[in-house]
Scaffold this motif. Structure first.
Motif, PDB file in Angstrom:
ATOM      1  N   GLY A  49       1.385  23.243  23.062  1.00 23.53           N
ATOM      2  CA  GLY A  49       0.498  22.391  22.496  1.00 23.53           C
ATOM      3  C   GLY A  49       0.605  20.792  22.997  1.00 23.53           C
ATOM      4  O   GLY A  49       0.981  20.843  24.148  1.00 23.53           O
ATOM      5  N   TRP A  50       0.206  19.696  22.640  1.00 26.57           N
ATOM      6  CA  TRP A  50       0.199  18.574  22.942  1.00 26.57           C
ATOM      7  C   TRP A  50       1.493  18.009  23.129  1.00 26.57           C
ATOM      8  O   TRP A  50       2.101  18.051  22.168  1.00 26.57           O
ATOM      9  N   PHE A  51       1.717  17.195  24.159  1.00 22.52           N
ATOM     10  CA  PHE A  51       2.903  16.502  24.175  1.00 22.52           C
ATOM     11  C   PHE A  51       2.759  15.234  25.034  1.00 22.52           C
ATOM     12  O   PHE A  51       1.934  15.196  25.919  1.00 22.52           O
ATOM     13  N   LYS A  52       3.628  14.244  24.623  1.00 24.20           N
ATOM     14  CA  LYS A  52       3.392  12.922  25.223  1.00 24.20           C
ATOM     15  C   LYS A  52       4.411  12.797  26.425  1.00 24.20           C
ATOM     16  O   LYS A  52       5.475  13.694  26.386  1.00 24.20           O
ATOM     17  N   GLU A  53       4.378  11.659  27.434  1.00 21.65           N
ATOM     18  CA  GLU A  53       5.501  11.495  28.447  1.00 21.65           C
ATOM     19  C   GLU A  53       6.664  11.271  27.529  1.00 21.65           C
ATOM     20  O   GLU A  53       6.853  10.557  26.532  1.00 21.65           O
ATOM     21  N   GLY A  54       7.824  12.061  28.107  1.00 19.76           N
ATOM     22  CA  GLY A  54       9.052  11.951  27.572  1.00 19.76           C
ATOM     23  C   GLY A  54       9.456  12.954  26.702  1.00 19.76           C
ATOM     24  O   GLY A  54      10.887  12.659  26.186  1.00 19.76           O
ATOM     25  N   LYS A  58      12.684  16.375  32.204  1.00 20.41           N
ATOM     26  CA  LYS A  58      12.178  15.736  33.385  1.00 20.41           C
ATOM     27  C   LYS A  58      11.434  16.755  34.276  1.00 20.41           C
ATOM     28  O   LYS A  58      10.489  16.358  34.963  1.00 20.41           O
ATOM     29  N   GLU A  59      12.158  17.876  34.694  1.00 17.73           N
ATOM     30  CA  GLU A  59      11.794  18.743  35.677  1.00 17.73           C
ATOM     31  C   GLU A  59      10.347  19.459  35.119  1.00 17.73           C
ATOM     32  O   GLU A  59       9.447  19.634  35.838  1.00 17.73           O
ATOM     33  N   PHE A  60      10.472  19.517  33.934  1.00 14.36           N
ATOM     34  CA  PHE A  60       9.328  20.345  33.363  1.00 14.36           C
ATOM     35  C   PHE A  60       7.983  19.342  33.348  1.00 14.36           C
ATOM     36  O   PHE A  60       7.177  19.794  33.691  1.00 14.36           O
ATOM     37  N   GLU A  61       8.311  18.159  32.671  1.00 10.28           N
ATOM     38  CA  GLU A  61       7.254  17.244  32.936  1.00 10.28           C
ATOM     39  C   GLU A  61       6.790  16.816  34.209  1.00 10.28           C
ATOM     40  O   GLU A  61       5.433  16.806  34.330  1.00 10.28           O
ATOM     41  N   GLU A  62       7.686  16.684  35.023  1.00 13.33           N
ATOM     42  CA  GLU A  62       7.194  16.333  36.354  1.00 13.33           C
ATOM     43  C   GLU A  62       6.256  17.464  37.068  1.00 13.33           C
ATOM     44  O   GLU A  62       5.273  17.177  37.589  1.00 13.33           O
ATOM     45  N   ALA A  63       6.741  18.542  36.985  1.00 21.05           N
ATOM     46  CA  ALA A  63       5.943  19.937  37.511  1.00 21.05           C
ATOM     47  C   ALA A  63       4.463  19.931  36.788  1.00 21.05           C
ATOM     48  O   ALA A  63       3.590  20.105  37.323  1.00 21.05           O
ATOM     49  N   THR A  64       4.383  19.559  35.519  1.00 20.35           N
ATOM     50  CA  THR A  64       3.070  19.887  34.576  1.00 20.35           C
ATOM     51  C   THR A  64       2.305  18.516  35.136  1.00 20.35           C
ATOM     52  O   THR A  64       1.243  18.776  35.134  1.00 20.35           O
ATOM     53  N   SER A  73       2.298  26.913  37.852  1.00 16.52           N
ATOM     54  CA  SER A  73       3.493  26.557  38.987  1.00 16.52           C
ATOM     55  C   SER A  73       4.160  27.700  39.209  1.00 16.52           C
ATOM     56  O   SER A  73       4.272  28.635  38.571  1.00 16.52           O
ATOM     57  N   ARG A  74       4.809  27.358  40.506  1.00 14.12           N
ATOM     58  CA  ARG A  74       5.852  28.366  40.837  1.00 14.12           C
ATOM     59  C   ARG A  74       7.084  27.857  39.927  1.00 14.12           C
ATOM     60  O   ARG A  74       7.057  27.146  39.034  1.00 14.12           O
ATOM     61  N   PRO A  75       8.060  28.925  39.901  1.00 15.41           N
ATOM     62  CA  PRO A  75       9.152  28.663  38.931  1.00 15.41           C
ATOM     63  C   PRO A  75       9.756  27.454  38.912  1.00 15.41           C
ATOM     64  O   PRO A  75      10.097  26.953  39.944  1.00 15.41           O
ATOM     65  N   VAL A  76       9.918  26.710  37.798  1.00 16.51           N
ATOM     66  CA  VAL A  76      10.702  25.443  37.766  1.00 16.51           C
ATOM     67  C   VAL A  76      11.963  25.579  36.931  1.00 16.51           C
ATOM     68  O   VAL A  76      11.982  26.086  35.991  1.00 16.51           O
ATOM     69  N   ARG A  77      12.934  25.189  37.643  1.00 18.51           N
ATOM     70  CA  ARG A  77      14.382  25.290  36.977  1.00 18.51           C
ATOM     71  C   ARG A  77      14.811  24.071  36.001  1.00 18.51           C
ATOM     72  O   ARG A  77      14.566  23.155  36.501  1.00 18.51           O
ATOM     73  N   THR A  78      15.091  24.362  34.945  1.00 15.11           N
ATOM     74  CA  THR A  78      15.660  23.443  34.212  1.00 15.11           C
ATOM     75  C   THR A  78      16.938  23.864  33.527  1.00 15.11           C
ATOM     76  O   THR A  78      17.417  25.029  33.805  1.00 15.11           O
ATOM     77  N   GLN A  79      17.604  23.057  32.461  1.00 16.47           N
ATOM     78  CA  GLN A  79      18.791  23.515  32.054  1.00 16.47           C
ATOM     79  C   GLN A  79      18.562  24.645  31.127  1.00 16.47           C
ATOM     80  O   GLN A  79      19.536  25.379  30.733  1.00 16.47           O
ATOM     81  N   PHE A  80      17.315  25.045  30.677  1.00 14.93           N
ATOM     82  CA  PHE A  80      16.966  26.291  29.843  1.00 14.93           C
ATOM     83  C   PHE A  80      16.605  27.394  30.454  1.00 14.93           C
ATOM     84  O   PHE A  80      16.613  28.629  29.993  1.00 14.93           O
ATOM     85  N   GLY A  81      16.435  27.591  31.979  1.00 16.94           N
ATOM     86  CA  GLY A  81      16.235  28.630  32.533  1.00 16.94           C
ATOM     87  C   GLY A  81      15.203  28.166  33.621  1.00 16.94           C
ATOM     88  O   GLY A  81      14.945  27.079  33.997  1.00 16.94           O
ATOM     89  N   LYS A  87      -0.931  24.373  33.119  1.00 18.82           N
ATOM     90  CA  LYS A  87      -1.619  23.316  32.323  1.00 18.82           C
ATOM     91  C   LYS A  87      -2.692  23.800  31.954  1.00 18.82           C
ATOM     92  O   LYS A  87      -3.695  24.060  32.582  1.00 18.82           O
ATOM     93  N   THR A  88      -2.936  23.260  30.674  1.00 19.42           N
ATOM     94  CA  THR A  88      -3.862  23.703  29.860  1.00 19.42           C
ATOM     95  C   THR A  88      -4.816  22.258  29.223  1.00 19.42           C
ATOM     96  O   THR A  88      -5.765  22.681  28.564  1.00 19.42           O
ATOM     97  N   GLY A  89      -4.367  21.148  29.752  1.00 18.05           N
ATOM     98  CA  GLY A  89      -5.019  20.031  29.118  1.00 18.05           C
ATOM     99  C   GLY A  89      -4.235  18.677  29.524  1.00 18.05           C
ATOM    100  O   GLY A  89      -3.110  18.486  29.894  1.00 18.05           O
ATOM    101  N   THR A  90      -5.101  17.817  29.434  1.00 16.57           N
ATOM    102  CA  THR A  90      -4.637  16.187  29.767  1.00 16.57           C
ATOM    103  C   THR A  90      -5.446  15.290  29.097  1.00 16.57           C
ATOM    104  O   THR A  90      -6.851  15.520  28.843  1.00 16.57           O
TER     105      THR A  90
END
Length: 91
Positions: A49-54, A58-64, A73-81, A87-90
């Motif tokens: 869905g839609w999400f605001k900055e923050g 961080k890694e997910f948001e920057e890649a998006t 994207s290529r695989p992006v590592r975060t603490q979740f995996g 990207k489906t919208g801005t």
């Protein structure tokens, strides 16, 4: 600014790399998300869905932010995996 994205979340980098290659070869993002993702969003084909900055880690948001509409994207590592992000919208 708000963004919209879908993702596939997996724990294993080798699986993330394999799924990325399948997507680049034309595989259906939603089908792979439903089959492999460990996130509850898998029920919606990975749609977050839609999400605001923050709102995302961080890694997910920057890649998006770097992605153009509809790109994956290529695989992006975060603490979740490892996430493969589409990207489906801005707005």
């Amino acid at each position: 600014m708000e963004m919209r994205a879908s993702h596939i979340l997996v724990k294993d980098k080798s699986l993330a790399d394999k799924l990325y290659l399948e997507l680049k070869g034309g595989a259906n993002f939603q089908a792979l998300a439903r089959r492999y993702s460990t996130c509850p969003s898998k029920e919606k084909g990975g749609d977050l869905g839609w999400f605001k900055e923050g709102a995302m880690v961080k890694e997910f948001e920057e890649a998006t932010k770097r992605l153009s509409y509809g790109s994956i994207s290529r695989p992006v590592r975060t603490q979740f995996g490892y996430h493969i992000i589409k990207k489906t919208g801005t707005r």
